[in-house]
Design a protein around this motif. Structure first.
Motif, PDB file in Angstrom:
ATOM      1  N   GLY A   1     -12.133  -8.530  -7.101  1.00 29.21           N
ATOM      2  CA  GLY A   1     -11.375  -8.636  -5.851  1.00 29.21           C
ATOM      3  C   GLY A   1     -10.546  -9.895  -5.726  1.00 29.21           C
ATOM      4  O   GLY A   1      -9.656  -9.971  -4.870  1.00 29.21           O
ATOM      5  N   GLY A   2     -10.820 -10.912  -6.524  1.00 24.04           N
ATOM      6  CA  GLY A   2     -10.055 -12.141  -6.410  1.00 24.04           C
ATOM      7  C   GLY A   2     -10.864 -13.360  -6.792  1.00 24.04           C
ATOM      8  O   GLY A   2     -11.898 -13.270  -7.466  1.00 24.04           O
ATOM      9  N   LEU A   3     -10.406 -14.525  -6.351  1.00 28.24           N
ATOM     10  CA  LEU A   3     -11.027 -15.806  -6.663  1.00 28.24           C
ATOM     11  C   LEU A   3     -11.451 -16.506  -5.388  1.00 28.24           C
ATOM     12  O   LEU A   3     -10.713 -16.500  -4.400  1.00 28.24           O
ATOM     13  N   THR A   4     -12.622 -17.123  -5.410  1.00 35.27           N
ATOM     14  CA  THR A   4     -13.044 -18.019  -4.339  1.00 35.27           C
ATOM     15  C   THR A   4     -13.188 -19.403  -4.951  1.00 35.27           C
ATOM     16  O   THR A   4     -13.954 -19.602  -5.898  1.00 35.27           O
ATOM     17  N   ILE A   5     -12.424 -20.357  -4.401  1.00 30.60           N
ATOM     18  CA  ILE A   5     -12.361 -21.699  -4.962  1.00 30.60           C
ATOM     19  C   ILE A   5     -12.900 -22.700  -3.950  1.00 30.60           C
ATOM     20  O   ILE A   5     -12.374 -22.821  -2.841  1.00 30.60           O
ATOM     21  N   GLN A   6     -13.953 -23.396  -4.337  1.00 27.80           N
ATOM     22  CA  GLN A   6     -14.504 -24.468  -3.513  1.00 27.80           C
ATOM     23  C   GLN A   6     -13.609 -25.698  -3.656  1.00 27.80           C
ATOM     24  O   GLN A   6     -13.144 -26.012  -4.735  1.00 27.80           O
TER      25      GLN A   6
ATOM     26  N   CYS B   1     -15.724 -26.726   2.122  1.00 29.41           N
ATOM     27  CA  CYS B   1     -14.711 -25.715   2.431  1.00 29.41           C
ATOM     28  C   CYS B   1     -14.326 -24.958   1.165  1.00 29.41           C
ATOM     29  O   CYS B   1     -14.432 -25.465   0.048  1.00 29.41           O
ATOM     30  N   ALA B   2     -13.862 -23.730   1.341  1.00 28.93           N
ATOM     31  CA  ALA B   2     -13.443 -22.890   0.222  1.00 28.93           C
ATOM     32  C   ALA B   2     -12.278 -22.029   0.669  1.00 28.93           C
ATOM     33  O   ALA B   2     -12.084 -21.775   1.862  1.00 28.93           O
ATOM     34  N   ALA B   3     -11.479 -21.571  -0.292  1.00 34.05           N
ATOM     35  CA  ALA B   3     -10.371 -20.654  -0.029  1.00 34.05           C
ATOM     36  C   ALA B   3     -10.534 -19.431  -0.922  1.00 34.05           C
ATOM     37  O   ALA B   3     -11.013 -19.526  -2.060  1.00 34.05           O
ATOM     38  N   ARG B   4     -10.117 -18.299  -0.387  1.00 34.91           N
ATOM     39  CA  ARG B   4     -10.193 -17.026  -1.105  1.00 34.91           C
ATOM     40  C   ARG B   4      -8.781 -16.574  -1.463  1.00 34.91           C
ATOM     41  O   ARG B   4      -7.876 -16.590  -0.619  1.00 34.91           O
ATOM     42  N   PHE B   5      -8.569 -16.176  -2.746  1.00 33.84           N
ATOM     43  CA  PHE B   5      -7.268 -15.706  -3.204  1.00 33.84           C
ATOM     44  C   PHE B   5      -7.418 -14.283  -3.723  1.00 33.84           C
ATOM     45  O   PHE B   5      -8.248 -14.017  -4.598  1.00 33.84           O
ATOM     46  N   GLU B   6      -6.604 -13.378  -3.170  1.00 36.92           N
ATOM     47  CA  GLU B   6      -6.683 -11.959  -3.519  1.00 36.92           C
ATOM     48  C   GLU B   6      -5.292 -11.431  -3.863  1.00 36.92           C
ATOM     49  O   GLU B   6      -4.285 -12.098  -3.625  1.00 36.92           O
ATOM     50  N   GLN B   7      -5.255 -10.207  -4.431  1.00 36.13           N
ATOM     51  CA  GLN B   7      -3.996  -9.546  -4.783  1.00 36.13           C
ATOM     52  C   GLN B   7      -3.119 -10.471  -5.633  1.00 36.13           C
ATOM     53  O   GLN B   7      -1.926 -10.631  -5.405  1.00 36.13           O
ATOM     54  N   ILE B   8      -3.733 -11.067  -6.635  1.00 39.58           N
ATOM     55  CA  ILE B   8      -3.053 -12.045  -7.480  1.00 39.58           C
ATOM     56  C   ILE B   8      -2.119 -11.333  -8.451  1.00 39.58           C
ATOM     57  O   ILE B   8      -2.499 -10.360  -9.112  1.00 39.58           O
TER      58      ILE B   8
ATOM     59  N   SER C   1       3.273  -5.329 -45.204  1.00 36.31           N
ATOM     60  CA  SER C   1       2.108  -4.445 -45.192  1.00 36.31           C
ATOM     61  C   SER C   1       1.043  -5.081 -44.316  1.00 36.31           C
ATOM     62  O   SER C   1       0.607  -6.198 -44.579  1.00 36.31           O
ATOM     63  N   VAL C   2       0.641  -4.375 -43.272  1.00 32.26           N
ATOM     64  CA  VAL C   2      -0.340  -4.927 -42.350  1.00 32.26           C
ATOM     65  C   VAL C   2      -1.385  -3.875 -42.020  1.00 32.26           C
ATOM     66  O   VAL C   2      -1.177  -2.678 -42.197  1.00 32.26           O
ATOM     67  N   ALA C   3      -2.510  -4.341 -41.531  1.00 34.87           N
ATOM     68  CA  ALA C   3      -3.547  -3.441 -41.048  1.00 34.87           C
ATOM     69  C   ALA C   3      -3.134  -2.864 -39.704  1.00 34.87           C
ATOM     70  O   ALA C   3      -2.209  -3.352 -39.056  1.00 34.87           O
ATOM     71  N   ASP C   4      -3.814  -1.798 -39.305  1.00 32.77           N
ATOM     72  CA  ASP C   4      -3.552  -1.232 -37.987  1.00 32.77           C
ATOM     73  C   ASP C   4      -3.809  -2.278 -36.918  1.00 32.77           C
ATOM     74  O   ASP C   4      -4.838  -2.968 -36.937  1.00 32.77           O
ATOM     75  N   SER C   5      -2.865  -2.413 -35.982  1.00 31.91           N
ATOM     76  CA  SER C   5      -3.018  -3.411 -34.931  1.00 31.91           C
ATOM     77  C   SER C   5      -3.983  -2.902 -33.870  1.00 31.91           C
ATOM     78  O   SER C   5      -3.986  -1.723 -33.532  1.00 31.91           O
ATOM     79  N   PRO C   6      -4.821  -3.781 -33.324  1.00 26.45           N
ATOM     80  CA  PRO C   6      -5.696  -3.374 -32.219  1.00 26.45           C
ATOM     81  C   PRO C   6      -4.880  -3.204 -30.953  1.00 26.45           C
ATOM     82  O   PRO C   6      -3.697  -3.554 -30.891  1.00 26.45           O
ATOM     83  N   ASP C   7      -5.509  -2.647 -29.947  1.00 20.57           N
ATOM     84  CA  ASP C   7      -4.867  -2.545 -28.649  1.00 20.57           C
ATOM     85  C   ASP C   7      -4.742  -3.941 -28.059  1.00 20.57           C
ATOM     86  O   ASP C   7      -5.742  -4.579 -27.749  1.00 20.57           O
ATOM     87  N   LEU C   8      -3.510  -4.430 -27.926  1.00 22.34           N
ATOM     88  CA  LEU C   8      -3.294  -5.791 -27.461  1.00 22.34           C
ATOM     89  C   LEU C   8      -2.981  -5.845 -25.973  1.00 22.34           C
ATOM     90  O   LEU C   8      -2.558  -6.867 -25.456  1.00 22.34           O
ATOM     91  N   THR C   9      -3.158  -4.741 -25.277  1.00 16.79           N
ATOM     92  CA  THR C   9      -2.906  -4.734 -23.840  1.00 16.79           C
ATOM     93  C   THR C   9      -3.961  -5.550 -23.111  1.00 16.79           C
ATOM     94  O   THR C   9      -5.153  -5.422 -23.361  1.00 16.79           O
ATOM     95  N   ASP C  10      -3.498  -6.417 -22.195  1.00 14.09           N
ATOM     96  CA  ASP C  10      -4.438  -7.188 -21.381  1.00 14.09           C
ATOM     97  C   ASP C  10      -4.943  -6.290 -20.257  1.00 14.09           C
ATOM     98  O   ASP C  10      -4.213  -5.988 -19.313  1.00 14.09           O
ATOM     99  N   ALA C  11      -6.179  -5.839 -20.373  1.00 15.49           N
ATOM    100  CA  ALA C  11      -6.725  -4.897 -19.400  1.00 15.49           C
ATOM    101  C   ALA C  11      -7.467  -5.578 -18.262  1.00 15.49           C
ATOM    102  O   ALA C  11      -8.130  -4.925 -17.476  1.00 15.49           O
ATOM    103  N   GLN C  12      -7.367  -6.921 -18.161  1.00 17.50           N
ATOM    104  CA  GLN C  12      -8.066  -7.626 -17.099  1.00 17.50           C
ATOM    105  C   GLN C  12      -7.515  -7.208 -15.730  1.00 17.50           C
ATOM    106  O   GLN C  12      -6.313  -7.246 -15.496  1.00 17.50           O
ATOM    107  N   PRO C  13      -8.369  -6.808 -14.802  1.00 18.72           N
ATOM    108  CA  PRO C  13      -7.886  -6.513 -13.452  1.00 18.72           C
ATOM    109  C   PRO C  13      -7.325  -7.764 -12.792  1.00 18.72           C
ATOM    110  O   PRO C  13      -7.754  -8.883 -13.096  1.00 18.72           O
ATOM    111  N   LEU C  14      -6.362  -7.597 -11.920  1.00 21.51           N
ATOM    112  CA  LEU C  14      -5.812  -8.745 -11.202  1.00 21.51           C
ATOM    113  C   LEU C  14      -6.925  -9.438 -10.424  1.00 21.51           C
ATOM    114  O   LEU C  14      -7.769  -8.813  -9.805  1.00 21.51           O
ATOM    115  N   GLY C  15      -6.893 -10.730 -10.449  1.00 25.23           N
ATOM    116  CA  GLY C  15      -7.879 -11.501  -9.714  1.00 25.23           C
ATOM    117  C   GLY C  15      -9.058 -11.959 -10.549  1.00 25.23           C
ATOM    118  O   GLY C  15      -9.793 -12.837 -10.147  1.00 25.23           O
TER     119      GLY C  15
END
Length: 522
Positions: free
Chosen positions: A338-343, A511-518, A301-315
């Protein structure tokens, strides 16, 4: 039962030393994070079947300082409890574990909600690690193993100490690498659950009981509550370090760590979290057969489960991502839809300010892919994609001033393979390269795509091509990372493999690099 099944591991990949807690209808699982930020990763469930990541609790240096901690140092074995309207989190920070010493400090923070805000850390007394809290009648007690650093000593048993003052008591002498204590009370008995046998293939869970909190404690005559040590054919090995939870309707489960070894015994996926059903027999909590099962009946017997979908956009730097030894902060990392910029940061062997954003490998077959925009200005600047275990064991495909270079570090010994000439600058954000790292069981492969014939030679174009040889994934395992010198520990392997994005700027020139479409896929 309604026929639903818990499938183990419930938290695949690097999720060791679970502490499980129920508050009302909600279950929370907290796990160790070692040298990775944010510290103490937490997952949430309503049914013990579906789990969603909430991210880490220790998000900044106010709560956790990981500068200079060794590989597999940092946060060891957190304990999450709920008492008097507050969540209580106990965690140890291991600054050194080598050559017979354990330099660890235990802390306590509290919060009215699992999301915080969390109080400033309070340093706890204690003589060892794996600290946990027990609450009863408005009081709290601290349990931990005791470590004796004198030559030939080491594990010295389990200590109990009232938090409101008083002397500690040794309630259980060391038996067989006795650690990971948790205390429970049921039907007038105090039950002491401990991990024994070490964290490898001899690992297990032992339960003892006493009428008095101080002991003496007697062991369950049926033997270990849970272990895989006697059956190498079990899918889940290294079963141990457990924590009990009771459902709202009175059913019991134990959360524990386990591992799924590759043929040959290496655990690239690290130590994972699993759940087993517990039944009470003759006054003892027991797991059927005393061994871990892959499929376990879910609560009836359990409670109703929440929506466990990871809705985070890529990047976006979501809860499944971590950063190495320093928190994600705007001075070196920018995350946007849009992505990540990493120094750029330190070299791959640096222990203070590396610039690595990564996530655990969760399946034997998986991949991470992204488009990288980066042009190195000189030999001190590199960026790329990595299959990573720790500072001494990794594979790294990087764009350098000499072109694409594929480097392997095997216990600190580097092997470099130059794959193409330098790429020219392309616009304000630099050269655009599509990169992919792929795990396929014991093999790691790297792929790339770029239209510059100098960079990729005859393979240039927009389609991904396999670059370099097939590489050994098993050097990214717990077993390979373990190192000993003259019988003393030099390095532990506690974390499992990661995939991620890495940027170096050895001269600190900005310097930095940009990562997109992850994209991460299993």
């Amino acid at each position: 039962m309604d026929g639903r099944v818990i499938r183990n591991p419930v938290l695949p990949g690097f999720h060791p030393d679970p502490s499980i807690l129920r508050v009302g209808e909600d279950y929370y699982l907290a796990t160790s994070t070692f040298e990775w930020y944010p510290g103490v990763r937490v997952h949430h469930s309503r049914d013990l079947v579906h789990w969603r990541p909430l991210g880490g609790v220790l998000t900044d240096r106010r709560l956790l300082d990981l500068v200079g901690v060794p590989d597999s140092g940092g946060v060891w074995a957190p304990d999450l409890t709920y008492h008097d309207g507050l969540f209580h989190l106990v965690y140890g920070v291991m600054d050194n574990y080598a050559f017979g010493f354990k330099d660890i400090t235990n802390f306590l923070i509290t919060a009215p909600s699992i999301e915080g805000p969390w109080s400033d850390p309070v340093r706890l007394p204690g003589r060892g690690f794996d600290a946990s809290l027990y609450h009863e009648d408005g009081r709290s007690w601290l349990l931990s193993m005791v470590f004796d650093s004198r030559p030939g000593r080491g594990f010295a048993g389990i200590e109990l100490r009232p938090l409101d003052g008083g002397e500690p008591e040794l309630i259980l002498p060391n038996r067989d690498v006795t650690e990971g204590p948790h205390l429970y009370k049921a039907d007038g008995w105090y039950y002491l659950m401990v991990a024994e046998g070490g964290t490898g293939y001899r690992h297990g869970i032992t339960v003892l009981r006493s009428r008095s909190m101080s002991g003496p404690y007697e062991e369950d005559p049926a033997g270990p509550m849970l272990t895989s040590r006697h059956d190498p054919g079990l899918a889940l090995q290294k079963a141990g370090h457990g924590c009990l939870v009771r459902t709202r309707t009175g059913e019991w489960y134990v959360a524990h760590l386990a591992a799924r070894p590759y043929p040959g015994g290496t655990c690239v996926l690290g130590r994972e979290t699993a759940l087993q059903r517990v039944t009470w027999v003759d006054g003892w909590p027991r797991v059927p057969g005393g061994v871990p099962a892959v499929e376990v009946p879910a609560p009836g017997s359990v409670a109703d489960s929440p929506d466990l979908t990871d809705a985070q956009p890529l990047g976006v730097l979501g809860p499944e991502w971590s950063t190495l030894r320093r928190p994600a902060s705007p001075d070196w990392l920018t995350a946007a839809p849009g992505g990540l910029t990493i120094q750029g940061g330190q070299s791959p062997y640096g222990l203070r300010s590396p610039s690595l954003v990564a996530r655990p490998v969760t399946a034997s077959t998986c991949s991470l892919e992204a488009v990288m925009r980066f042009t190195p200005g000189n030999v001190h600047q590199t960026a790329g994609i990595t299959a990573y275990y720790n500072s001494r064991n990794w594979h790294y495909l990087a764009l350098t001033s000499d072109g694409l270079v594929l480097t392997t570090s095997d216990r600190g010994t580097r092997t470099e393979r130059r794959l193409g000439g330098p790429a020219g600058a392309e616009g304000a954000e630099g050269a655009e390269v599509r990169l992919r790292v792929e795990f396929d069981g014991p093999v790691v492969r790297f792929f790339g795509a770029h239209h510059d014939p100098e960079l990729f030679g005859a393979h240039h174009g927009r389609e991904l091509v396999h670059l370099g040889p097939e590489l050994d994934a098993t050097i990214l395992s717990d077993e390979h990372a373990d190192e000993h010198i003259d019988g003393h520990v030099r390095a532990f392997g506690f974390t499992g493999a990661f995939v991620g994005f890495w940027v170096q700027d050895l001269a600190g020139e900005g310097c930095a690099a940009r990562f997109e479409q992850i994209s991460y896929r299993t």
